[in-house]
Design an enzyme around this catalytic site. Structure first.
Site, PDB file in Angstrom:
ATOM      1  N   GLU A   1      12.845  -9.358   1.164  1.00  0.00           N
ATOM      2  CA  GLU A   1      12.030  -8.226   1.607  1.00  0.00           C
ATOM      3  C   GLU A   1      12.832  -6.955   1.359  1.00  0.00           C
ATOM      4  OE1 GLU A   1      10.720  -6.157   5.729  1.00  0.00           O
ATOM      5  OE2 GLU A   1      12.418  -7.510   5.606  1.00  0.00           O
TER       6      GLU A   1
ATOM      7  N   ARG B   1       7.774   1.375  13.429  1.00  0.00           N
ATOM      8  CA  ARG B   1       8.294   0.721  12.215  1.00  0.00           C
ATOM      9  C   ARG B   1       9.391  -0.293  12.543  1.00  0.00           C
ATOM     10  NH1 ARG B   1       5.920   3.637   7.939  1.00  0.00           N
ATOM     11  NH2 ARG B   1       5.430   5.742   8.635  1.00  0.00           N
TER      12      ARG B   1
ATOM     13  N   HIS C   1       4.703  -4.133   9.115  1.00  0.00           N
ATOM     14  CA  HIS C   1       4.706  -3.869  10.556  1.00  0.00           C
ATOM     15  C   HIS C   1       3.464  -4.401  11.257  1.00  0.00           C
ATOM     16  CE1 HIS C   1       7.887  -1.295   9.183  1.00  0.00           C
ATOM     17  NE2 HIS C   1       7.057  -0.551   8.487  1.00  0.00           N
TER      18      HIS C   1
ATOM     19  N   ASN D   1       7.997  -5.577  -1.216  1.00  0.00           N
ATOM     20  CA  ASN D   1       7.943  -4.437  -0.309  1.00  0.00           C
ATOM     21  C   ASN D   1       6.504  -4.391   0.196  1.00  0.00           C
ATOM     22  OD1 ASN D   1       7.894  -2.064   1.093  1.00  0.00           O
ATOM     23  ND2 ASN D   1       8.913  -0.844  -0.499  1.00  0.00           N
TER      24      ASN D   1
ATOM     25  N   SER E   1      13.176   3.137   2.223  1.00  0.00           N
ATOM     26  CA  SER E   1      13.756   3.825   3.379  1.00  0.00           C
ATOM     27  C   SER E   1      14.311   2.783   4.347  1.00  0.00           C
ATOM     28  CB  SER E   1      12.677   4.663   4.068  1.00  0.00           C
ATOM     29  OG  SER E   1      11.688   3.815   4.648  1.00  0.00           O
TER      30      SER E   1
ATOM     31  N   HIS F   1      12.876  -2.468   1.328  1.00  0.00           N
ATOM     32  CA  HIS F   1      12.282  -1.169   1.676  1.00  0.00           C
ATOM     33  C   HIS F   1      13.123  -0.071   1.045  1.00  0.00           C
ATOM     34  CE1 HIS F   1       9.553  -2.989   4.542  1.00  0.00           C
ATOM     35  NE2 HIS F   1      10.569  -3.722   4.942  1.00  0.00           N
TER      36      HIS F   1
ATOM     37  N   ALA G   1       3.470  -0.758   4.721  1.00  0.00           N
ATOM     38  CA  ALA G   1       2.974  -0.720   6.105  1.00  0.00           C
ATOM     39  C   ALA G   1       2.590  -2.094   6.640  1.00  0.00           C
ATOM     40  CB  ALA G   1       1.796   0.235   6.197  1.00  0.00           C
TER      41      ALA G   1
ATOM     42  N   TYR H   1      11.311   9.000   0.582  1.00  0.00           N
ATOM     43  CA  TYR H   1      11.110   8.221  -0.641  1.00  0.00           C
ATOM     44  C   TYR H   1      11.652   8.950  -1.861  1.00  0.00           C
ATOM     45  CZ  TYR H   1       8.047   5.800   2.581  1.00  0.00           C
ATOM     46  OH  TYR H   1       7.583   5.131   3.669  1.00  0.00           O
TER      47      TYR H   1
ATOM     48  N   PRO I   1       0.794  -1.224   0.000  1.00  0.00           N
ATOM     49  CA  PRO I   1       0.000   0.000   0.000  1.00  0.00           C
ATOM     50  C   PRO I   1       0.833   1.283   0.000  1.00  0.00           C
ATOM     51  CG  PRO I   1      -0.037  -1.030   2.159  1.00  0.00           C
ATOM     52  CD  PRO I   1       0.591  -2.020   1.214  1.00  0.00           C
ATOM     53  N   ASN I   2       0.276   2.247  -0.705  1.00  0.00           N
ATOM     54  CA  ASN I   2       0.814   3.612  -0.802  1.00  0.00           C
ATOM     55  C   ASN I   2       2.056   3.733  -1.679  1.00  0.00           C
ATOM     56  OD1 ASN I   2      -1.188   4.826   0.963  1.00  0.00           O
ATOM     57  ND2 ASN I   2      -0.185   3.667   2.584  1.00  0.00           N
TER      58      ASN I   2
ATOM     59  N   ASP J   1       2.018 -15.094   7.194  1.00  0.00           N
ATOM     60  CA  ASP J   1       1.598 -16.485   6.992  1.00  0.00           C
ATOM     61  C   ASP J   1       1.635 -16.864   5.512  1.00  0.00           C
ATOM     62  OD1 ASP J   1       1.255 -16.827   9.694  1.00  0.00           O
ATOM     63  OD2 ASP J   1      -0.931 -16.716   9.663  1.00  0.00           O
TER      64      ASP J   1
ATOM     65  N   ARG K   1      13.266   5.191  11.623  1.00  0.00           N
ATOM     66  CA  ARG K   1      12.125   6.112  11.598  1.00  0.00           C
ATOM     67  C   ARG K   1      11.321   5.991  12.894  1.00  0.00           C
ATOM     68  NH1 ARG K   1       9.459   5.277   5.782  1.00  0.00           N
ATOM     69  NH2 ARG K   1       8.107   6.922   6.638  1.00  0.00           N
TER      70      ARG K   1
HETATM   71  C1  DQA Z   1       8.435   1.248   3.256  1.00  0.00           C
HETATM   72  C2  DQA Z   1       8.625   1.519   4.745  1.00  0.00           C
HETATM   73  C3  DQA Z   1       7.348   1.271   5.514  1.00  0.00           C
HETATM   74  O1  DQA Z   1       7.537   1.544   6.897  1.00  0.00           O
HETATM   75  C4  DQA Z   1       6.243   2.188   5.004  1.00  0.00           C
HETATM   76  O2  DQA Z   1       5.027   1.897   5.652  1.00  0.00           O
HETATM   77  C5  DQA Z   1       6.091   2.173   3.537  1.00  0.00           C
HETATM   78  C6  DQA Z   1       7.282   2.041   2.682  1.00  0.00           C
HETATM   79  C7  DQA Z   1       9.693   1.582   2.453  1.00  0.00           C
HETATM   80  O3  DQA Z   1       9.778   1.134   1.312  1.00  0.00           O
HETATM   81  O4  DQA Z   1      10.576   2.296   2.940  1.00  0.00           O
HETATM   82  O5  DQA Z   1       5.004   2.356   3.010  1.00  0.00           O
HETATM   83  O6  DQA Z   1       8.170  -0.134   3.090  1.00  0.00           O
END
Ligand code: DQA
Length: 150
Positions: A100, A113, A82, A76, A104, A102, A79, A25, A12-13, A89, A109
């Site tokens: 995995e 997180r 976390h 990735n 950032s 990320h 959120a 980002y 997400p996002n 699962d 942070r």
């Molecule tokens: C993220 C880090 C996560 O804490 C955050 O919720 C994201 C992006 C990253 O790519 O740095 O949405 O996964």
């Protein structure tokens, strides 16, 4: 023999890249990130497919599908990293090895997180390198799958 298939799954996002918190980002869009992954994959002799979803259940379904169809996953979970026992699962019930990533460094942070429900069930984690986190993950996957010249 066809090139190994790697699925890059974004949560997400990440669809909002390019207009999301510039202090954490990179400025590029998700489409540009997908293009970077495709180009890196091509350079490494990997076929790369990229998918993004805002929804936890859909991310679980993507893990099931591509965890069976692909030779490796780069994820990735954003959120959901976390918070999501369901994503954890799902990663536990697929055969493909998982990195995995990320953009950032979540550990540097907000304290919430630092909880990561995925780290101990994936084979590798890469964070804090921006777009290069994905490039490095694909290089690592190439190593896991052999260099393609064998
Ligand atoms: C993220 C880090 C996560 O804490 C955050 O919720 C994201 C992006 C990253 O790519 O740095 O949405 O996964």
């Amino acid at each position: 023999m066809s090139a190994p298939l790697v699925a890059v799954l974004n949560g997400p996002n990440l669809s909002r890249l390019g207009r999301r918190e510039a202090e954490h980002y990179p400025a590029l869009t998700l489409a540009q990130l997908d293009a970077v992954c495709a180009a890196e994959g091509e350079a490494l002799g990997l076929r790369v497919v990229c998918h993004q979803t805002e929804a936890e259940g859909e991310l679980v379904a993507l893990i099931h599908r591509w965890g069976d169809e692909a030779d490796a996953l780069v994820i990735n979970a954003a959120a959901y990293t976390h918070t999501s026992v369901a994503v954890r699962d799902a990663l536990l019930c697929v055969a493909a090895p998982v990195v995995e990533v990320h953009l950032s460094n979540p550990d540097a942070r907000e304290p919430f997180r630092r909880q990561n429900l995925l780290r101990d069930v994936v084979r590798a984690s890469i964070c804090g390198f921006g777009v290069d986190s994905y490039r490095l993950a694909l290089r690592g996957v190439r190593g896991w799958l052999g260099d393609g010249n064998a």
